[in-house]
Design a protein around this motif. Structure first.
Motif, PDB file in Angstrom:
ATOM      1  N   TYR A 359       0.924  -1.316   0.051  1.00 39.80           N
ATOM      2  CA  TYR A 359       0.070   0.251   0.152  1.00 39.80           C
ATOM      3  C   TYR A 359       0.953   1.104   0.047  1.00 39.80           C
ATOM      4  O   TYR A 359       0.413   2.291   0.644  1.00 39.80           O
ATOM      5  N   TRP A 360       2.042   1.204  -0.355  1.00 43.53           N
ATOM      6  CA  TRP A 360       2.934   2.278  -0.542  1.00 43.53           C
ATOM      7  C   TRP A 360       2.609   2.874  -2.154  1.00 43.53           C
ATOM      8  O   TRP A 360       3.183   2.139  -2.903  1.00 43.53           O
ATOM      9  N   CYS A 361       1.633   3.632  -2.280  1.00 43.72           N
ATOM     10  CA  CYS A 361       1.164   4.103  -3.520  1.00 43.72           C
ATOM     11  C   CYS A 361       1.846   5.031  -4.447  1.00 43.72           C
ATOM     12  O   CYS A 361       2.333   5.982  -3.846  1.00 43.72           O
ATOM     13  N   GLY A 362       2.085   4.613  -5.784  1.00 42.70           N
ATOM     14  CA  GLY A 362       2.927   5.351  -6.654  1.00 42.70           C
ATOM     15  C   GLY A 362       1.893   6.183  -7.536  1.00 42.70           C
ATOM     16  O   GLY A 362       0.640   6.481  -6.994  1.00 42.70           O
ATOM     17  N   VAL A 363       2.729   6.511  -8.518  1.00 42.08           N
ATOM     18  CA  VAL A 363       2.086   7.348  -9.655  1.00 42.08           C
ATOM     19  C   VAL A 363       0.647   6.656 -10.173  1.00 42.08           C
ATOM     20  O   VAL A 363      -0.135   7.099 -10.379  1.00 42.08           O
ATOM     21  N   LEU A 364       0.958   5.220 -10.614  1.00 40.52           N
ATOM     22  CA  LEU A 364      -0.099   4.694 -11.212  1.00 40.52           C
ATOM     23  C   LEU A 364      -0.871   3.736  -9.776  1.00 40.52           C
ATOM     24  O   LEU A 364       0.049   3.097  -9.000  1.00 40.52           O
ATOM     25  N   ASP A 365      -2.250   3.506  -9.906  1.00 41.08           N
ATOM     26  CA  ASP A 365      -2.733   2.530  -9.010  1.00 41.08           C
ATOM     27  C   ASP A 365      -2.431   1.085  -9.266  1.00 41.08           C
ATOM     28  O   ASP A 365      -2.008   0.833 -10.154  1.00 41.08           O
ATOM     29  N   HIS A 366      -2.943   0.216  -8.469  1.00 50.37           N
ATOM     30  CA  HIS A 366      -2.541  -1.189  -8.522  1.00 50.37           C
ATOM     31  C   HIS A 366      -3.293  -1.960  -9.501  1.00 50.37           C
ATOM     32  O   HIS A 366      -2.550  -2.600 -10.198  1.00 50.37           O
ATOM     33  N   ASP A 367      -4.176  -1.156 -10.056  1.00 51.15           N
ATOM     34  CA  ASP A 367      -4.961  -1.728 -11.424  1.00 51.15           C
ATOM     35  C   ASP A 367      -4.471  -1.175 -12.702  1.00 51.15           C
ATOM     36  O   ASP A 367      -4.654  -1.516 -13.832  1.00 51.15           O
ATOM     37  N   ASN A 368      -3.193  -0.368 -12.443  1.00 48.74           N
ATOM     38  CA  ASN A 368      -2.277   0.162 -13.583  1.00 48.74           C
ATOM     39  C   ASN A 368      -3.338   1.074 -14.590  1.00 48.74           C
ATOM     40  O   ASN A 368      -2.622   1.445 -15.683  1.00 48.74           O
ATOM     41  N   LYS A 369      -4.036   1.599 -13.656  1.00 50.54           N
ATOM     42  CA  LYS A 369      -4.882   2.956 -14.629  1.00 50.54           C
ATOM     43  C   LYS A 369      -4.570   4.295 -14.227  1.00 50.54           C
ATOM     44  O   LYS A 369      -4.236   4.430 -13.145  1.00 50.54           O
ATOM     45  N   PRO A 370      -4.026   4.798 -15.178  1.00 50.91           N
ATOM     46  CA  PRO A 370      -3.518   6.510 -14.852  1.00 50.91           C
ATOM     47  C   PRO A 370      -4.848   7.071 -14.302  1.00 50.91           C
ATOM     48  O   PRO A 370      -5.733   7.147 -15.217  1.00 50.91           O
ATOM     49  N   ARG A 371      -4.563   7.786 -13.092  1.00 50.17           N
ATOM     50  CA  ARG A 371      -5.718   8.351 -12.673  1.00 50.17           C
ATOM     51  C   ARG A 371      -5.392   9.939 -12.116  1.00 50.17           C
ATOM     52  O   ARG A 371      -4.404  10.303 -12.753  1.00 50.17           O
ATOM     53  N   ALA A 372      -5.704  10.481 -11.321  1.00 44.18           N
ATOM     54  CA  ALA A 372      -5.440  11.949 -10.893  1.00 44.18           C
ATOM     55  C   ALA A 372      -4.042  11.959 -10.474  1.00 44.18           C
ATOM     56  O   ALA A 372      -3.404  13.043 -10.995  1.00 44.18           O
ATOM     57  N   ARG A 373      -3.390  10.970 -10.023  1.00 46.65           N
ATOM     58  CA  ARG A 373      -1.945  11.354  -9.580  1.00 46.65           C
ATOM     59  C   ARG A 373      -1.140  11.196 -10.679  1.00 46.65           C
ATOM     60  O   ARG A 373       0.009  12.051 -10.837  1.00 46.65           O
ATOM     61  N   TYR A 374      -1.419  10.472 -11.789  1.00 48.99           N
ATOM     62  CA  TYR A 374      -0.621  10.520 -13.136  1.00 48.99           C
ATOM     63  C   TYR A 374      -0.835  11.932 -13.781  1.00 48.99           C
ATOM     64  O   TYR A 374       0.193  12.532 -14.411  1.00 48.99           O
ATOM     65  N   GLU A 375      -2.256  12.429 -13.649  1.00 44.75           N
ATOM     66  CA  GLU A 375      -2.291  13.742 -14.433  1.00 44.75           C
ATOM     67  C   GLU A 375      -1.398  14.748 -13.372  1.00 44.75           C
ATOM     68  O   GLU A 375      -0.662  15.581 -14.134  1.00 44.75           O
ATOM     69  N   GLU A 376      -1.192  14.673 -12.329  1.00 44.95           N
ATOM     70  CA  GLU A 376      -0.677  15.777 -11.478  1.00 44.95           C
ATOM     71  C   GLU A 376       1.068  15.543 -11.892  1.00 44.95           C
ATOM     72  O   GLU A 376       1.382  16.476 -12.036  1.00 44.95           O
ATOM     73  N   PHE A 377       1.168  14.309 -11.721  1.00 42.97           N
ATOM     74  CA  PHE A 377       2.617  14.009 -12.142  1.00 42.97           C
ATOM     75  C   PHE A 377       3.239  14.438 -13.553  1.00 42.97           C
ATOM     76  O   PHE A 377       4.073  14.886 -13.475  1.00 42.97           O
ATOM     77  N   SER A 378       1.984  14.334 -14.427  1.00 44.91           N
ATOM     78  CA  SER A 378       2.558  14.851 -15.717  1.00 44.91           C
ATOM     79  C   SER A 378       2.455  16.403 -15.726  1.00 44.91           C
ATOM     80  O   SER A 378       2.971  16.999 -16.704  1.00 44.91           O
ATOM     81  N   GLN A 379       1.740  16.985 -14.940  1.00 46.66           N
ATOM     82  CA  GLN A 379       1.780  18.421 -14.722  1.00 46.66           C
ATOM     83  C   GLN A 379       3.202  18.917 -14.389  1.00 46.66           C
ATOM     84  O   GLN A 379       3.824  19.661 -14.948  1.00 46.66           O
ATOM     85  N   GLU A 380       3.579  18.247 -13.202  1.00 48.70           N
ATOM     86  CA  GLU A 380       5.122  18.406 -12.695  1.00 48.70           C
ATOM     87  C   GLU A 380       5.870  18.277 -13.988  1.00 48.70           C
ATOM     88  O   GLU A 380       7.061  18.954 -13.989  1.00 48.70           O
ATOM     89  N   GLY A 381       5.921  17.404 -14.694  1.00 46.87           N
ATOM     90  CA  GLY A 381       6.791  16.892 -15.794  1.00 46.87           C
ATOM     91  C   GLY A 381       6.665  17.766 -16.844  1.00 46.87           C
ATOM     92  O   GLY A 381       8.083  18.245 -17.195  1.00 46.87           O
ATOM     93  N   ALA A 382       5.818  18.371 -17.170  1.00 50.10           N
ATOM     94  CA  ALA A 382       5.725  19.568 -18.103  1.00 50.10           C
ATOM     95  C   ALA A 382       6.213  20.772 -17.363  1.00 50.10           C
ATOM     96  O   ALA A 382       7.043  21.474 -18.323  1.00 50.10           O
ATOM     97  N   GLU A 383       5.941  21.071 -16.202  1.00 46.25           N
ATOM     98  CA  GLU A 383       6.627  22.077 -15.764  1.00 46.25           C
ATOM     99  C   GLU A 383       8.179  22.096 -15.708  1.00 46.25           C
ATOM    100  O   GLU A 383       8.889  23.346 -15.922  1.00 46.25           O
ATOM    101  N   PHE A 384       8.617  21.084 -15.117  1.00 41.79           N
ATOM    102  CA  PHE A 384       9.935  20.771 -14.928  1.00 41.79           C
ATOM    103  C   PHE A 384      10.761  20.850 -16.337  1.00 41.79           C
ATOM    104  O   PHE A 384      12.014  21.271 -16.513  1.00 41.79           O
ATOM    105  N   ALA A 385      10.206  20.204 -17.349  1.00 40.22           N
ATOM    106  CA  ALA A 385      10.686  20.263 -18.625  1.00 40.22           C
ATOM    107  C   ALA A 385      10.940  21.647 -18.991  1.00 40.22           C
ATOM    108  O   ALA A 385      11.774  22.036 -19.688  1.00 40.22           O
TER     109      ALA A 385
END
Ligand code: GAL
Length: 681
Positions: A359-385
């Motif tokens: 239960y140490w939760c990452g960018v993608l959930d256990h079911d491998n579906k990109p959800r809100a955390r993936y979106e937020e992570f992508s926002q960071e990615g775009a900003e840092f790029a």
């Protein structure tokens, strides 16, 4: 030695994740490279817990799994950082060579079944560590997609002790080279006390837990210094192998745990790194805790990276964090950057379906579906790029700093702490007052570059060496303002109490001496709320004693405040000495939260230091944190809103917010968990 104001040698801002392809099926991993790429990932970290895969049997190496994944990621432009896998030695190793297992302070040998179970002192384990490191280094030395290395993983994370036979043998070798002969050791340890005299270094044992009462404090201090030395040496062997294989690789380690002199340890590294998990802290203190850890990290070797940053909730056996609300993960990342990070990897790519961290939760959930955390992570990615190249090359130059040392000074406190705050803890209380006041603040080792610091605190550091005394004297002579709190300078590098009147080596600089002291044993909290019982006055501002009172005798200093009550009533409590172009205050107590903020306010006014955000007619909201990173060519003001509600900042310096490309305005709004990176004009 790197300085606290040094940048990393990275040319690109790193953004990515620790990635564990060995924990997934082909189907689970199918879209990983493309998804990472589209989220802005440029770097992943791999292999720290995969020794069993890379050396399935002693001496048989197989890197095909990582070859494949390094290649897949490289195809979409993602580089790899590899780790030496020594935090998790495989079963064949511990089964065949059980002597490599660590032993805890109760003389209990660790068993196989989790991680960090091998001794850094074991010659056998060191040998295996060198072999796997060499095999990896040789295999990857020409692979352009492997750009850097992490040594091991979080040395001392679960515990720092090592009472194995190998540790005892190593301890004796360490003592032999430190003291040369037994007479010198007996003197340094003060073995005349309790008939502890040794005839030979070979008679010395580790400070086991099974003694009737307290161990000799210098014995315990040397044991801690030895453990730090052992882990530094263990790492050194790996670093040597990696550097010989490919001198272009950069190498770091992810701290920050007890019992390691990290400045010494980091001499081998290109830069230091820290794993940041703010949800271990309650909400009310979370932002301050993280900021303090980040500032401490920067004090070790300058700018750093965060190879593991909290993403979702974290959970192991007995705990599970709350799930970070939308926007908070991005804010945590920007907080790291604001305070000196040149790279962020979010722990971890996908939440594990098995193992101790299911239960140490990452960018993608256990079911491998990109959800809100993936979106937020992508926002960071775009900003840092977009902003990475503006950020890289800038560093933090605190105007105000609190001295901090993870080595001798902090370690000397442990065996003889009397229930009083450690220098690290006492320092954090002071640091926090300035952090809350939005000042430019950080930590610094007293032997680091102090040239741009205006106000420096020495937080009750009992051990002061001649080198430190010289550095502090120079700092003041050159125009710095120094504040020293109670109990500083009482002991030497062997943690023995000095024969001179306190504060010993600092007495001339302080211009006053400590003529009497008492521990204040009343309940500190009760006391803090009862200024009647013991406060001293400084221009009408009550500063309450807490835990400790010293009465001072002035020599060249002048009295700034006197105790008003108690046995030291009407005697000096705070002094100020003018030396060269600067001044040195001595405060005969520990600063607590109240007195630290009173000091912060008084001293900054007296010295003429302003907060990074000017106080306008309205106060700056409490949830706002600020930090400046600068280089010769640019100055960036980071403004972070730690609240889940929007705020208005009454007065911002003029500049352009690089995240929105909007010019700052008076009464500038900032969204819940919002961030601004203002390029100052
Ligand atoms: C860190 C460690 C990781 C993982 C993470 C979450 O301390 O480096 O391997 O365990 O915590 O627990």
């Amino acid at each position: 030695m790197r300085k606290h104001t040094d940048p990393t040698n990275l040319s690109t801002f790193l953004f990515g994740v620790p990635y564990y392809p060995e924990q997934w099926t082909e189907k689970d991993r199918e879209h990983d490279p493309e998804r990472m790429k589209s989220a802005g990932v440029n770097t992943v970290r791999m292999a720290e817990f995969a020794w069993d895969l890379m050396e399935p049997r002693e001496g048989t190496f197989d890197f095909s799994h990582f070859d494949h994944h390094i290649e897949r990621l490289a195809k979409v432009g993602i580089k790899t950082v590899l780790c030496t896998p020594t935090a998790a030695p495989p079963r064949w190793l511990t089964k065949q060579y059980p002597e490599v297992l660590r032993v805890d302070k109760d003389d209990k040998q660790m068993r196989h079944g989790s991680r960090q179970h091998a001794s850094h002192c074991s010659a056998r384990f060191r040998d295996f560590s060198k072999k796997i490191t060499a095999a990896m280094a040789n295999h990857y030395k020409e692979n352009k997609n492997v750009v850097g290395w992490q040594t091991d993983n979080e040395f001392h994370c679960h515990f720092k002790d090592d009472y194995s036979h190998a540790a005892e043998a190593g301890f004796r070798t360490f003592l032999q080279s430190k003291y040369g002969n037994i007479a010198a050791l007996n003197t340094a340890w003060g073995t005349a006390f309790w008939a502890l005299t040794y005839d030979s270094i070979d008679d010395i044992e580790l400070p086991y837990n099974d003694r009737p009462t307290h161990v000799n404090p210098t014995h315990y201090l040397d044991y801690q210094l030895f453990l730090s030395h052992a882990v530094t040496e263990f790492q050194h062997h790996q670093v040597q192998i990696l550097r010989n294989a490919n001198p272009n690789w950069w190498i770091f380690h992810n701290g920050f745990f007890g019992g390691i002199d990290y400045r010494e340890f980091s001499k081998d590294l290109d830069f230091f790194a820290v794993d940041v998990y703010p949800y271990f802290c309650p909400q009310a203190t979370r932002a301050a805790w993280a900021a303090s850890v980040l500032d401490r990290t920067r004090s070790i070797a300058g700018n750093f990276i965060v190879p593991e940053l909290q993403t979702g909730p974290g959970g192991q056996g007995h705990y599970l964090h709350t799930t970070p609300p939308p926007g908070h993960m991005r804010l945590m990342a920007w907080q790291c950057v604001a305070r000196g990070a040149d790279g962020i990897l979010h722990f971890r790519w996908r939440s594990a379906r098995f193992g101790a961290e299911e239960y140490w939760c990452g960018v993608l959930d256990h079911d491998n579906k990109p959800r809100a955390r993936y979106e937020e992570f992508s926002q960071e990615g775009a900003e840092f790029a977009r902003l990475g190249s503006v950020i890289i090359g800038t560093t933090v130059h605190p105007q105000i700093a609190v001295c901090y040392d993870t080595g001798l000074i902090e370690m000397a406190h442990n065996p003889i702490h009397h229930g009083l705050p450690s220098p690290g803890y006492a320092g954090e209380v002071i640091w926090k007052a300035f952090w809350e006041g939005n000042f430019s603040v950080g930590y610094v080792h007293p032997l680091d570059d102090l040239s741009r610091i205006k106000l420096l605190f020495v937080p009750s550091m009992a051990v002061i060496t001649p080198e430190i005394a010289t550095a502090l004297t120079q700092f003041v002579t050159n125009g710095g303002h120094l504040v020293i709190t109670a109990r500083t300078g009482q002991r030497n590098a062997n943690s023995q109490v000095i024969s001179e009147t306190f504060p010993g080596l600092l007495a001339t600089l302080v211009g006053a001496t400590v003529e009497g002291w008492t521990r204040v044993n009343e309940n500190a909290a009760q006391f803090i709320h009862d200024p009647e019982t013991g406060s001293f006055e400084w221009d009408g501002l009550g500063i309450e004693r807490s835990l400790w009172m010293e009465t001072l005798e002035v020599n060249t200093a002048r009295v700034v405040a006197k105790w008003t009550v108690g046995r030291f009533a009407r005697t000096p409590a705070v002094t100020k000495n003018s030396v060269g172009k600067g001044s040195c205050w001595y405060v005969g107590t520990y600063l607590d939260e109240t007195s630290a903020s009173v000091f912060a306010e008084k001293l900054t006014r007296e010295i003429g230091l302003s907060p990074l955000l000017p106080e306008a007619t309205e106060p700056v909201p409490d949830s706002i944190e600020v930090c400046v990173r600068e280089s010769e060519h640019r100055k960036l003001l980071f403004v972070l809103n730690h609240a889940g509600e929007p705020v208005t900042i009454p007065q911002l310096p003029q500049g352009i917010d690089l995240l929105t490309n909007i010019l700052t305005t008076p009464k500038h709004p900032l969204a819940p968990y919002g961030v601004m990176v203002i390029k100052l004009a």
